[in-house]
Design an enzyme around this catalytic site. Sequence first.
Site, PDB file in Angstrom:
ATOM      1  N   GLU A  61       0.836  -1.204   0.000  1.00 34.35           N
ATOM      2  CA  GLU A  61       0.000   0.000   0.000  1.00 34.35           C
ATOM      3  C   GLU A  61       0.870   1.253   0.000  1.00 34.35           C
ATOM      4  O   GLU A  61       1.733   1.437   0.859  1.00 34.35           O
ATOM      5  CB  GLU A  61      -0.958   0.027   1.206  1.00 34.35           C
ATOM      6  CG  GLU A  61      -1.869   1.254   1.117  1.00 34.35           C
ATOM      7  CD  GLU A  61      -3.122   1.197   1.980  1.00 34.35           C
ATOM      8  OE1 GLU A  61      -3.444   0.132   2.519  1.00 34.35           O
ATOM      9  OE2 GLU A  61      -3.771   2.256   2.097  1.00 34.35           O
ATOM     10  N   GLU A  86       4.414   4.988   4.307  1.00 33.91           N
ATOM     11  CA  GLU A  86       3.759   6.263   4.609  1.00 33.91           C
ATOM     12  C   GLU A  86       4.773   7.147   5.349  1.00 33.91           C
ATOM     13  O   GLU A  86       5.329   6.730   6.363  1.00 33.91           O
ATOM     14  CB  GLU A  86       2.520   5.988   5.494  1.00 33.91           C
ATOM     15  CG  GLU A  86       1.861   7.198   6.125  1.00 33.91           C
ATOM     16  CD  GLU A  86       1.371   8.215   5.101  1.00 33.91           C
ATOM     17  OE1 GLU A  86       0.542   7.883   4.244  1.00 33.91           O
ATOM     18  OE2 GLU A  86       1.872   9.370   5.151  1.00 33.91           O
ATOM     19  N   ASP A 113       9.129   7.250   1.771  1.00 33.14           N
ATOM     20  CA  ASP A 113       8.635   7.229   0.398  1.00 33.14           C
ATOM     21  C   ASP A 113       8.370   5.794  -0.072  1.00 33.14           C
ATOM     22  O   ASP A 113       9.267   4.942  -0.027  1.00 33.14           O
ATOM     23  CB  ASP A 113       9.714   7.889  -0.485  1.00 33.14           C
ATOM     24  CG  ASP A 113       9.214   8.190  -1.894  1.00 33.14           C
ATOM     25  OD1 ASP A 113       8.255   7.550  -2.351  1.00 33.14           O
ATOM     26  OD2 ASP A 113       9.817   9.072  -2.536  1.00 33.14           O
ATOM     27  N   ASP A 135      -2.596  12.102  -2.746  1.00 35.53           N
ATOM     28  CA  ASP A 135      -2.658  13.568  -2.755  1.00 35.53           C
ATOM     29  C   ASP A 135      -2.981  14.009  -4.174  1.00 35.53           C
ATOM     30  O   ASP A 135      -2.284  13.639  -5.122  1.00 35.53           O
ATOM     31  CB  ASP A 135      -1.309  14.154  -2.306  1.00 35.53           C
ATOM     32  CG  ASP A 135      -1.036  13.852  -0.838  1.00 35.53           C
ATOM     33  OD1 ASP A 135      -2.002  13.874  -0.041  1.00 35.53           O
ATOM     34  OD2 ASP A 135       0.133  13.585  -0.494  1.00 35.53           O
ATOM     35  N   LYS A 139      -3.791  21.399  -9.183  1.00 32.95           N
ATOM     36  CA  LYS A 139      -3.323  22.411 -10.156  1.00 32.95           C
ATOM     37  C   LYS A 139      -2.513  21.733 -11.258  1.00 32.95           C
ATOM     38  O   LYS A 139      -1.659  20.887 -10.972  1.00 32.95           O
ATOM     39  CB  LYS A 139      -2.420  23.433  -9.457  1.00 32.95           C
ATOM     40  CG  LYS A 139      -3.181  24.331  -8.499  1.00 32.95           C
ATOM     41  CD  LYS A 139      -2.248  25.360  -7.896  1.00 32.95           C
ATOM     42  CE  LYS A 139      -3.015  26.175  -6.871  1.00 32.95           C
ATOM     43  NZ  LYS A 139      -2.186  26.594  -5.741  1.00 32.95           N
ATOM     44  N   ASP A 171     -11.335  10.725  -4.473  1.00 35.47           N
ATOM     45  CA  ASP A 171     -12.547  11.534  -4.318  1.00 35.47           C
ATOM     46  C   ASP A 171     -12.351  12.872  -5.008  1.00 35.47           C
ATOM     47  O   ASP A 171     -13.120  13.800  -4.801  1.00 35.47           O
ATOM     48  CB  ASP A 171     -12.853  11.764  -2.830  1.00 35.47           C
ATOM     49  CG  ASP A 171     -11.686  12.390  -2.107  1.00 35.47           C
ATOM     50  OD1 ASP A 171     -11.689  13.601  -1.901  1.00 35.47           O
ATOM     51  OD2 ASP A 171     -10.731  11.665  -1.774  1.00 35.47           O
ATOM     52  N   THR A 209     -11.504   4.047   3.787  1.00 32.57           N
ATOM     53  CA  THR A 209     -10.363   4.719   4.421  1.00 32.57           C
ATOM     54  C   THR A 209     -10.858   6.024   5.044  1.00 32.57           C
ATOM     55  O   THR A 209     -11.976   6.469   4.800  1.00 32.57           O
ATOM     56  CB  THR A 209      -9.249   5.058   3.415  1.00 32.57           C
ATOM     57  OG1 THR A 209      -9.708   6.118   2.569  1.00 32.57           O
ATOM     58  CG2 THR A 209      -8.842   3.866   2.579  1.00 32.57           C
ATOM     59  N   TYR A 211      -9.904   9.053   4.403  1.00 34.16           N
ATOM     60  CA  TYR A 211     -10.154  10.103   3.408  1.00 34.16           C
ATOM     61  C   TYR A 211     -11.436   9.847   2.632  1.00 34.16           C
ATOM     62  O   TYR A 211     -12.140  10.771   2.262  1.00 34.16           O
ATOM     63  CB  TYR A 211      -8.956  10.248   2.457  1.00 34.16           C
ATOM     64  CG  TYR A 211      -7.947  11.192   3.021  1.00 34.16           C
ATOM     65  CD1 TYR A 211      -7.074  10.788   4.014  1.00 34.16           C
ATOM     66  CD2 TYR A 211      -7.892  12.525   2.608  1.00 34.16           C
ATOM     67  CE1 TYR A 211      -6.164  11.655   4.575  1.00 34.16           C
ATOM     68  CE2 TYR A 211      -6.980  13.406   3.157  1.00 34.16           C
ATOM     69  CZ  TYR A 211      -6.119  12.966   4.132  1.00 34.16           C
ATOM     70  OH  TYR A 211      -5.222  13.837   4.694  1.00 34.16           O
TER      71      TYR A 211
HETATM   72  C1  LIG Z   1      -4.757  12.138   1.035  1.00 36.81           C
HETATM   73  S1  LIG Z   1      -3.817  11.057   2.021  1.00 36.81           S
HETATM   74  C2  LIG Z   1      -4.713   9.501   1.913  1.00 36.81           C
HETATM   75  C3  LIG Z   1      -4.343   8.548   3.009  1.00 36.81           C
HETATM   76  C4  LIG Z   1      -5.033   7.177   2.974  1.00 36.81           C
HETATM   77  N1  LIG Z   1      -4.612   6.406   1.815  1.00 36.81           N
HETATM   78  C5  LIG Z   1      -6.532   7.308   3.013  1.00 36.81           C
HETATM   79  O1  LIG Z   1      -7.186   7.002   1.997  1.00 36.81           O
HETATM   80  O2  LIG Z   1      -7.073   7.691   4.059  1.00 36.81           O
HETATM   81  C6  LIG Z   1      -2.402  10.749   0.975  1.00 36.81           C
HETATM   82  C7  LIG Z   1      -1.261  10.094   1.732  1.00 36.81           C
HETATM   83  O3  LIG Z   1      -0.208   9.766   0.837  1.00 36.81           O
HETATM   84  C8  LIG Z   1       1.006   9.929   1.541  1.00 36.81           C
HETATM   85  N2  LIG Z   1       2.093  10.044   0.562  1.00 36.81           N
HETATM   86  C9  LIG Z   1       2.367  11.079  -0.270  1.00 36.81           C
HETATM   87  N3  LIG Z   1       3.458  10.796  -1.018  1.00 36.81           N
HETATM   88  C10 LIG Z   1       3.868   9.551  -0.658  1.00 36.81           C
HETATM   89  C11 LIG Z   1       4.934   8.707  -1.053  1.00 36.81           C
HETATM   90  N4  LIG Z   1       5.822   9.085  -1.992  1.00 36.81           N
HETATM   91  N5  LIG Z   1       5.066   7.501  -0.462  1.00 36.81           N
HETATM   92  C12 LIG Z   1       4.190   7.101   0.481  1.00 36.81           C
HETATM   93  N6  LIG Z   1       3.152   7.863   0.907  1.00 36.81           N
HETATM   94  C13 LIG Z   1       2.995   9.064   0.342  1.00 36.81           C
HETATM   95  C14 LIG Z   1       0.766  11.191   2.359  1.00 36.81           C
HETATM   96  O4  LIG Z   1       1.658  11.306   3.452  1.00 36.81           O
HETATM   97  C15 LIG Z   1      -0.678  10.993   2.816  1.00 36.81           C
HETATM   98  O5  LIG Z   1      -0.773  10.340   4.050  1.00 36.81           O
END
Ligand SMILES: C[S@@+](CC[C@H](N)C(=O)[O-])C[C@H]1O[C@@H](n2cnc3c(N)ncnc32)[C@H](O)[C@@H]1O
Length: 230
Positions: A61, A86, A113, A135, A139, A171, A209, A211
Amino acid sequence: MSDPTTLRRLYGRSKGRPLRAGQAALIEELLPALSVPDEGPIDARTLFGDAEGHGRPLHFEIGFGAGEHLAHRADMLPDHGFIGAEPFLNGVAAALGHVRDGHLANVRLHMGDALDVLERLPDASLAFVYLLHPDPWPKARHAKRRMVNPGPLDLVSAKLAPGGEFRLGTDDPTYCRWAMMVMGGRADFEWLAESAKDFLARPGGWPETRYEAKARREGREVWYFRYRRR
Ligand SMILES: C[S@@+](CC[C@H](N)C(=O)[O-])C[C@H]1O[C@@H](n2cnc3c(N)ncnc32)[C@H](O)[C@@H]1O
């Protein structure tokens, strides 16, 4: 065009509110025991001690947030191995809480990462890859930061075994359109949707999840994409 595989930097926050004492203890004590090793091969033998040639199916994941999906899937499939990445400290602490409370022996984590771990996995070694509510970077000038881009998708494609599944949830309407466009241009993934309900209703075995719940609460639509690696 550059993308997360060439940018190699994290844009999100890595810390939130201060951890409670119990969460800090999980980070100090449980995380080292469950962390993906910093170096060397990553497979079912090194992670879970499986016998050579008898490795369990592996799931990965990307950005597990607070870990509720990862923990739910790991609880559902105790004979499979789950790897989650994460960078957000508070999220990792929350995920460790789920692992402890659920007595989950089949989860390994990387605080950082996801791409760093993904690229170290052997090719064709994964049964499932999850990217839930990435994320969105809505933009246009930030589109290169989106995980759904050729570089990360090439990695996902290489690491999934043929027949393996890539699950993507979002979403964000911009991301939804973007993902359909980018994924639609790929010959290595087959979209597992026959009708609109297949991407408008949460498929079985796909727990909600944080989000996703937030989006629903705020009256936003959620889209669920399942792709099979050809
Ligand atoms: C909008 S949140 C969604 C979290 C979760 N998947 C959910 O649906 O509730 C996006 C997540 O991706 C993580 N993230 C961003 N870039 C990442 C990367 N390169 N590797 C791992 N996680 C990353 C962020 O820290 C954040 O927690």
